[in-house]
Design an enzyme around this catalytic site. Structure first.
Site, PDB file in Angstrom:
ATOM      1  N   HIS A  74       0.821  -1.219   0.000  1.00 21.44           N
ATOM      2  CA  HIS A  74       0.000   0.000   0.000  1.00 21.44           C
ATOM      3  C   HIS A  74       0.852   1.265   0.000  1.00 21.44           C
ATOM      4  CE1 HIS A  74      -3.904  -2.071   0.806  1.00 21.44           C
ATOM      5  NE2 HIS A  74      -3.126  -2.936   1.442  1.00 21.44           N
ATOM      6  N   ASN A 122     -10.432  -2.787   2.280  1.00 24.54           N
ATOM      7  CA  ASN A 122     -10.092  -2.814   0.857  1.00 24.54           C
ATOM      8  C   ASN A 122     -11.343  -2.567   0.014  1.00 24.54           C
ATOM      9  OD1 ASN A 122      -7.353  -3.337   1.089  1.00 24.54           O
ATOM     10  ND2 ASN A 122      -7.550  -5.560   0.810  1.00 24.54           N
ATOM     11  N   HIS A 173      -4.197   1.146  11.782  1.00 28.90           N
ATOM     12  CA  HIS A 173      -4.005  -0.111  12.507  1.00 28.90           C
ATOM     13  C   HIS A 173      -5.373  -0.720  12.826  1.00 28.90           C
ATOM     14  CE1 HIS A 173      -2.780  -3.176  15.124  1.00 28.90           C
ATOM     15  NE2 HIS A 173      -2.105  -2.513  16.027  1.00 28.90           N
TER      16      HIS A 173
HETATM   17 FE1  HDE Z   1      -2.569  -4.753   5.468  1.00 29.54          FE
HETATM   18  N1  HDE Z   1      -0.773  -3.941   5.913  1.00 29.54           N
HETATM   19  N2  HDE Z   1      -1.911  -6.575   6.063  1.00 29.54           N
HETATM   20  N3  HDE Z   1      -4.311  -5.625   4.871  1.00 29.54           N
HETATM   21  N4  HDE Z   1      -3.248  -2.986   4.831  1.00 29.54           N
HETATM   22  C1  HDE Z   1      -0.431  -2.663   5.752  1.00 29.54           C
HETATM   23  O1  HDE Z   1       0.668  -1.367   7.358  1.00 29.54           O
HETATM   24  C2  HDE Z   1      -0.786  -6.786   6.775  1.00 29.54           C
HETATM   25  C3  HDE Z   1      -4.650  -6.945   4.989  1.00 29.54           C
HETATM   26  C4  HDE Z   1      -4.502  -2.696   4.383  1.00 29.54           C
HETATM   27  O2  HDE Z   1      -3.311   3.537   3.900  1.00 29.54           O
HETATM   28  C5  HDE Z   1       0.901  -2.322   6.362  1.00 29.54           C
HETATM   29  O3  HDE Z   1       1.033   0.799   7.756  1.00 29.54           O
HETATM   30  C6  HDE Z   1      -0.690  -8.168   7.187  1.00 29.54           C
HETATM   31  C7  HDE Z   1      -6.039  -7.142   4.721  1.00 29.54           C
HETATM   32  C8  HDE Z   1      -4.584  -1.307   3.982  1.00 29.54           C
HETATM   33  O4  HDE Z   1      -1.688   3.379   5.359  1.00 29.54           O
HETATM   34  C9  HDE Z   1       1.333  -3.651   7.011  1.00 29.54           C
HETATM   35  C10 HDE Z   1      -1.813  -8.767   6.672  1.00 29.54           C
HETATM   36  C11 HDE Z   1      -6.533  -5.897   4.431  1.00 29.54           C
HETATM   37  C12 HDE Z   1      -3.311  -0.790   4.245  1.00 29.54           C
HETATM   38  C13 HDE Z   1       0.188  -4.565   6.643  1.00 29.54           C
HETATM   39  C14 HDE Z   1      -2.562  -7.754   5.970  1.00 29.54           C
HETATM   40  C15 HDE Z   1      -5.445  -4.962   4.522  1.00 29.54           C
HETATM   41  C16 HDE Z   1      -2.513  -1.856   4.764  1.00 29.54           C
HETATM   42  C17 HDE Z   1       1.878  -1.665   5.431  1.00 29.54           C
HETATM   43  C18 HDE Z   1      -2.214 -10.218   6.796  1.00 29.54           C
HETATM   44  C19 HDE Z   1      -7.968  -5.525   4.028  1.00 29.54           C
HETATM   45  C20 HDE Z   1      -2.841   0.617   3.953  1.00 29.54           C
HETATM   46  C21 HDE Z   1       2.025  -0.260   5.918  1.00 29.54           C
HETATM   47  C22 HDE Z   1      -2.251 -10.700   8.142  1.00 29.54           C
HETATM   48  C23 HDE Z   1      -8.921  -5.783   5.100  1.00 29.54           C
HETATM   49  C24 HDE Z   1      -3.096   1.539   5.107  1.00 29.54           C
HETATM   50  C25 HDE Z   1       1.205  -0.178   7.082  1.00 29.54           C
HETATM   51  C26 HDE Z   1      -2.668   2.934   4.760  1.00 29.54           C
HETATM   52  C27 HDE Z   1      -1.179  -1.714   5.162  1.00 29.54           C
HETATM   53  C28 HDE Z   1       0.179  -5.828   7.044  1.00 29.54           C
HETATM   54  C29 HDE Z   1      -3.756  -8.048   5.268  1.00 29.54           C
HETATM   55  C30 HDE Z   1      -5.628  -3.573   4.262  1.00 29.54           C
HETATM   56  C31 HDE Z   1       2.680  -4.157   6.621  1.00 29.54           C
HETATM   57  C32 HDE Z   1       0.436  -8.781   7.994  1.00 29.54           C
HETATM   58  C33 HDE Z   1      -6.803  -8.453   4.773  1.00 29.54           C
HETATM   59  C34 HDE Z   1      -5.778  -0.577   3.414  1.00 29.54           C
HETATM   60  O5  HDE Z   1       1.440  -3.544   8.390  1.00 29.54           O
END
Ligand code: HDE
Length: 735
Positions: free
Chosen positions: A76, A149, A340
């Site tokens: 992202h 999402n 978060h």
């Molecule tokens: Fe994320 N995801 N994600 N994700 N995600 C990040 O956090 C992660 C997942 C989503 O505009 C990171 O600050 C793991 C699902 C959005 O700043 C990180 C897993 C969904 C955004 C991270 C998931 C999301 C992130 C990268 C599986 C939809 C952007 C930078 C366990 C429900 C937020 C950050 C923004 C961002 C980890 C799965 C949505 C690395 C480990 C499912 C919208 O922490």
């Protein structure tokens, strides 16, 4: 302060303004506040001499510059954000004790960031990808982040697989290619071994992955969460965002061209809409499920690769989100915002979805490296408007100056403060779910039907939507170099639908495998020995869900749609102005595109028209529709201009609404793909009955005598339909 900002002040904006800086009328200073006399020359030994170490201004300026970048988000990274407000329609107190969901008069400030997942920070907006839809609610009881999402399901069922998924989809490690694209071997290698991804793959291969605008996409919380009311009663809940302009997408050929013409297409669209006062709006929806109904579904509510069809549990629309103010500074706000899923407020709680549980660890951890330490919550955009008091201290870049001696609890030196808040004082209490289980590395067997909902999605698509999915898969797998991966993937698609697999295989020039190549991914049903997992055969309980298709979306408005008017000197300026007025009255945006920039001379006396774009600075892919007014001289020039012809041809092939009046019809004919010429040719040089010229069903509105202004009305209706896919059936010619 400009009007927009004044009008949309809220508690968060007031708070942010305390950290604002405005250089209007001010002197240039160092970071220590010393006024700078010369910012053009470094301090030297003589005017041709070496620079001196003593030059503190040079050193400070360059050192700061050298440290301007922070690590981009690991996923992202490419995003755009805006401020706004959220208001609930009616009190949700019976279901949730979250205060921001109680009073319809309360406007809760929000900051919303949209993103692509795979590309790096400078990648193009129109990549085929999931879009992030992250909302930070600054409630009076603390921040609530709904980090969702634009698709309601995800690729994997357990957080432990996330690094694998991301490594597979990111550019390949040996040569860092391709950028912002899933069309490569490592991604499809992984997916073809992970049948649990199949449902999400259907979404990502659909046009949902190439939205027309952030303002025209849905949002989903994906996981099941909980609502908990004042009495402690819990219900499961799924969160939805429904865009008031409907859900609309572009087509893949268009997406690729937009990426070249305007890589900031979505970012610009969001920014400009807000600047123009066209505030993006979504309704907030919830699907609520009583605890006793947890097991009533043929899938597990904790499985993030499944959705709850709206036919089974309707979406109740409970409030509205409006984005009404652009950020002041991209880095300070959009880049430094830290979302978060673990930021929740009383009244909302988690489910045991193993993907959500993984996320609850990841997001704080990632901010520690990205924002440099544990005080990221003090960065202005992340600070809650609710007061913060605790015994956490120190660390990199601490801003807060905590008073007093006691930084521990319990204490007597600080009078026992800050105190724990009892339930009656709205202290957060985790929902006391009863759990009796062994500690195992396993997942419930109910997670193992990976096919039924992938098939439900496929079956629910309209004919053109299905065609686009087939093309997307042919494109993506066509870019895969290892034949075994293509074949394994087609074998999995055959589990979803034989026709789908057959069409994809045909495009790839390979047969559909008769059985799935094994072994696929290892998985362990609870209480059983590890075994190589094959997907369970599908057992659909629902054949179709209308909400999964974009074909039945909102199609009664042209608000904010962009219409290009093609013109050259000698254009029928009266017709141009008439059409422009009609379109603007419906809330559309109108731009004149001509062979050059400057001002055009109209055919009528005194008619001068300013040009917005030349054919060099804009292409039809940046617009929703095209109007070609008459004026013999104008049309002669346009007919001789290859870029003007391409503009019309592309708009036609991308199934957009096109209107032409008088001689404008001749440009339409000149640009028209050959095989359809016969259908249009009867218009040339004749004065036939107007009814035969209005091919409204195909979004082509042409008339040589538009005396009663019918063309504008029909054109507006045609634009509101978004696209006229019927043309796609006839024409397979790429523009
Ligand atoms: Fe994320 N995801 N994600 N994700 N995600 C990040 O956090 C992660 C997942 C989503 O505009 C990171 O600050 C793991 C699902 C959005 O700043 C990180 C897993 C969904 C955004 C991270 C998931 C999301 C992130 C990268 C599986 C939809 C952007 C930078 C366990 C429900 C937020 C950050 C923004 C961002 C980890 C799965 C949505 C690395 C480990 C499912 C919208 O922490």
């Amino acid at each position: 302060m400009d009007k927009n900002r004044k009008q949309h002040q809220n508690d968060k904006i007031h708070q942010l303004e305390r950290d604002g800086e405005d250089a209007d009328g001010q002197m240039l200073t160092t970071n220590q506040g010393l006024r700078i006399n010369d910012d053009q020359n470094s301090l030297k030994a003589g005017d041709r001499g070496p620079s001196l170490l003593e030059d503190f201004h040079l050193r400070e300026k360059i050192t700061h510059f050298d440290h301007e970048r922070i690590p981009e988000r690991v996923v992202h990274a490419r995003g755009s954000a805006a401020h706004g407000v959220f208001q609930v329609y009616e009190s949700m107190a019976p279901y949730s004790k979250a205060k921001f969901l109680h009073n319809p008069a309360v406007k809760t400030p929000v900051f919303v960031r949209f993103s692509t997942v795979v590309g790096s920070r400078g990648s193009a907006d129109l990549a085929r990808d999931v879009r992030g839809f992250a909302v930070k609610f600054y409630t009076e009881e603390g921040n609530f982040d709904l980090v969702g999402n634009n698709m309601p399901v995800f690729f994997i069922q357990d957080g432990v697989k996330f690094p694998d998924l991301v490594h597979a989809v990111k550019p390949e490690p040996h040569h860092e290619m391709p950028q912002a694209a899933s069309a490569h071997d490592t991604f499809w290698d992984f997916i073809s071994l992970m049948p649990e991804s199949l449902h999400m793959i259907m979404w990502v291969m659909s046009d949902r992955a190439i939205p027309r605008s952030f303002r025209m996409m849905e949002g989903f919380g994906v996981h099941t969460f909980r609502f908990v009311n004042e009495k402690g009663k819990s219900r499961f809940v799924k969160f939805h965002w429904k865009p008031l302009l409907g859900v609309h997408s572009v087509v893949w050929d268009e997406a690729q061209k937009i990426s070249g013409l305007d890589p900031d297409f979505h970012r610009r669209d969001l920014w400009e809409s807000i600047e123009q006062g066209n505030y993006p709006e979504w309704e907030f929806g919830v699907q609520m499920i009583e605890e006793k109904d947890e097991d009533r579904f043929d899938f597990d509510l904790l499985d993030p690769t499944k959705l709850i069809p709206e036919e089974v549990v309707p979406v109740k629309r409970i409030g509205k989100l409006t984005l009404n103010r652009n950020p002041d500074n991209f880095f300070a706000e959009t880049e430094q915002v830290a979302f978060h899923p673990g930021h929740i407020v009383s009244g909302i709680d988690f489910s045991n979805d193993p993907l959500l549980q993984g996320r609850l660890f990841s997001y704080t951890d990632t901010q520690l490296i990205r924002l440099g330490g544990p005080n990221f919550h003090e960065i202005p955009i992340n600070r809650p408007i609710a007061p913060v008091h605790n015994n956490q201290r120190d660390g990199h870049m601490r801003h807060t100056i905590n008073h007093g001696r006691a930084s521990y609890h319990p204490n007597s030196l600080g009078g026992g403060c800050p105190m724990q808040a009892g339930q009656d004082m709205r202290g957060f209490i985790s929902y006391a779910e009863r759990i009796a289980a062994g500690k195992v590395r396993a997942r419930s067997e109910k997670f193992f039907d990976h096919i039924s909902q992938a098939a439900l999605f496929w079956n629910s698509q309209s004919h053109p939507e299905k065609g686009h999915i087939v093309q997307a898969l042919r494109f993506e797998l066509g870019k895969v170099e290892v034949p075994a991966i293509r074949s394994r993937m087609v074998g999995l698609l055959a589990q979803v639908d034989k026709t789908l697999a057959g069409l994809v295989a045909q495009g790839l020039g390979i047969p559909v495998p008769t059985k799935i190549e094994g072994p696929l991914n290892l998985s362990v049903p609870a209480g059983q020995d590890p075994k190589w997992f094959q997907p369970k055969p599908r057992t659909p309980s629902l054949e179709r869900s209308a909400a999964l298709s974009m074909s039945a979306t909102v199609k009664d408005t042209i608000k904010t749609r962009k219409v290009a008017i093609l013109a050259a000197d000698g254009v029928d300026s009266a017709a141009l102005e008439r059409m422009k007025k009609a379109l603007l009255a419906e809330g559309a945006q109108v731009k004149v595109v001509a062979p050059r920039l400057g001002v055009l001379r109209g055919a009528a006396k005194g008619g001068e028209i300013s040009i917005d774009f030349s054919f060099l600075t804009a292409g039809s892919v940046l617009f929703d529709a095209v109007y070609i007014p008459g004026g013999e001289q104008s049309i002669e020039v346009l007919k001789g201009d290859a870029k003007a012809l391409m503009f019309v041809k592309e708009a036609y092939l991308h199934c957009k609404a096109i209107a032409a009046t008088d001689a404008g019809i001749d440009l339409l004919l000149a640009a028209h793909p050959a095989q359809d010429k016969t259908a249009l040719s009867h218009m040339k040089g004749t004065q036939p009955d107007e009814r035969t010229l209005l091919r409204v069903d195909e979004g082509i509105i042409a008339s040589r005598s538009d005396k009663n202004g019918r063309v504008a009305a029909q054109f507006i209706h045609a634009i509101a339909q978004h696209r006229h896919w019927v043309r796609e059936m006839k024409d397979q010619i790429p523009a």
